[in-house]
Each structure stands twice: as structure tokens, then as C-alpha cells.
Design a protein around this motif. Structure first.
Motif, PDB file in Angstrom:
ATOM      1  N   SER A  96       0.288   3.596 -43.281  1.00 46.63           N
ATOM      2  CA  SER A  96       0.204   2.136 -43.328  1.00 46.63           C
ATOM      3  C   SER A  96       0.691   1.633 -44.683  1.00 46.63           C
ATOM      4  N   ALA A 137       0.824  -2.112 -47.370  1.00 45.56           N
ATOM      5  CA  ALA A 137       0.296  -3.451 -47.620  1.00 45.56           C
ATOM      6  C   ALA A 137       1.252  -4.188 -48.548  1.00 45.56           C
ATOM      7  N   THR A 138       1.303  -5.494 -48.405  1.00 44.43           N
ATOM      8  CA  THR A 138       2.159  -6.285 -49.289  1.00 44.43           C
ATOM      9  C   THR A 138       1.381  -6.641 -50.560  1.00 44.43           C
ATOM     10  N   ASP A 149      -1.131  -9.132 -49.857  1.00 45.95           N
ATOM     11  CA  ASP A 149      -2.310  -8.603 -49.176  1.00 45.95           C
ATOM     12  C   ASP A 149      -3.299  -8.040 -50.177  1.00 45.95           C
ATOM     13  N   ALA A 207       6.617  -8.682 -48.993  1.00 49.29           N
ATOM     14  CA  ALA A 207       6.298  -9.300 -47.706  1.00 49.29           C
ATOM     15  C   ALA A 207       7.473  -9.200 -46.753  1.00 49.29           C
ATOM     16  N   GLY A 249       9.250  -6.622 -46.322  1.00 51.66           N
ATOM     17  CA  GLY A 249       9.403  -5.262 -45.831  1.00 51.66           C
ATOM     18  C   GLY A 249      10.380  -4.468 -46.667  1.00 51.66           C
ATOM     19  N   LEU A 308       7.072  -3.808 -40.674  1.00 53.67           N
ATOM     20  CA  LEU A 308       5.739  -4.335 -40.967  1.00 53.67           C
ATOM     21  C   LEU A 308       4.916  -4.551 -39.707  1.00 53.67           C
ATOM     22  N   ARG A 314       1.743  -2.522 -41.024  1.00 54.43           N
ATOM     23  CA  ARG A 314       1.041  -3.419 -41.938  1.00 54.43           C
ATOM     24  C   ARG A 314      -0.457  -3.086 -41.954  1.00 54.43           C
ATOM     25  N   TRP A 315      -1.002  -2.910 -43.159  1.00 51.79           N
ATOM     26  CA  TRP A 315      -2.400  -2.527 -43.337  1.00 51.79           C
ATOM     27  C   TRP A 315      -3.328  -3.697 -43.022  1.00 51.79           C
ATOM     28  N   ASP A 316      -4.308  -3.434 -42.194  1.00 54.37           N
ATOM     29  CA  ASP A 316      -5.310  -4.436 -41.852  1.00 54.37           C
ATOM     30  C   ASP A 316      -6.671  -3.966 -42.356  1.00 54.37           C
TER      31      ASP A 316
END
Length: 101
Positions: free
Chosen positions: A21, A23-24, A27, A59, A61, A89, A93-95
Motif C-alpha cells: 500500500s 499513502a500520499t 494523507d 497525490a 501517483g 492509487l 492507496r492506504w486507508d
DNA sequence: GCCATGACATCCA
DNA sequence: GTGGATGCCATGG
């Protein structure tokens, strides 16, 4: 919050990104709750060497120009799908919510 | 305090 | 998707 504490918080956030994963910068800043994307970038420039800095991207990518080549290579090693020199992404994309707490 | 910089983000043409 | 303008926020001179 001291600058040192902020650094710790950012590094901790980066370390909590699971393999596969990404992250931006935004984020990370949002997760930490302090400063902005640029501050995260500033931290990475100085202390990023101790963490999985390659899991932090823009953001768009697209990785930062300074580290782009290495970063894409390392991300691919983590199992991240790279398309046309850009990270997908949508899928990686990390959540923070989906973390196994 | 003002100004320039920067591993950034968002909006708009 | 691309490129320029603007916003943001901490740091350093």
C-alpha cells in the motif's frame, strides 16, 4: 507539538503503512493532524532514511523527481502495480480505517 | 517581521 | 492528461 515530536508522528505514520500500500503526503499530514504535505516532505528529506519512505508518494501517483526511480523499483518489490511509471492509487492507496488494529 | 524555498495539493484553462 | 496560478505551512537567511 515540538518539531521532534512531529517528526516522530510522521515516521510512525509511515511505518504503519502496510506493504503493498502507499499513502500520499497529504494523507500522512491528515493522519498526523498537524502541518501540511510540505512539512511531511521536509521530514522525509531529513529523517526518511529510517522508514519505508518509498510508500509515500504524491497525490498524482507520481513519485518525487529526486527519488522516483528507486521508489518505483522498491514499490514494485512490495507488490504494487506500476503502470506507465505511475502508481495505481485506486488499488493501493492506504486507508487508515482498514488497518488491523 | 519580510522573503525565498520546498520529497505538496487543488483548481482551472 | 498537461501546464500555470494559487494556497498552504514550517524553516532558514
Amino acid at each position: 507539538m515540538d518539531r521532534e515530536e512531529y517528526v516522530e508522528a510522521v515516521l510512525q505514520a509511515v511505518e504503519s503503512i502496510p506493504p503493498g500500500s502507499v499513502a500520499t503526503y497529504g494523507d500522512i499530514a491528515e493522519y498526523v493532524g498537524q502541518g501540511g504535505p510540505r512539512q511531511v516532505g521536509a521530514v522525509m528529506r531529513e529523517y526518511g532514511g529510517g522508514v519505508a519512505w518509498w510508500r509515500v508518494i504524491r497525490a498524482s501517483g507520481v513519485p518525487a523527481d529526486e527519488v522516483g526511480d528507486e521508489q518505483l523499483h522498491l514499490l514494485r518489490a512490495d507488490g504494487v502495480r506500476i503502470t506507465n511509471g505511475r502508481v495505481n492509487l485506486r488499488q493501493v492507496r492506504w486507508d487508515p480505517e482498514i488497518q488491523e488494529h
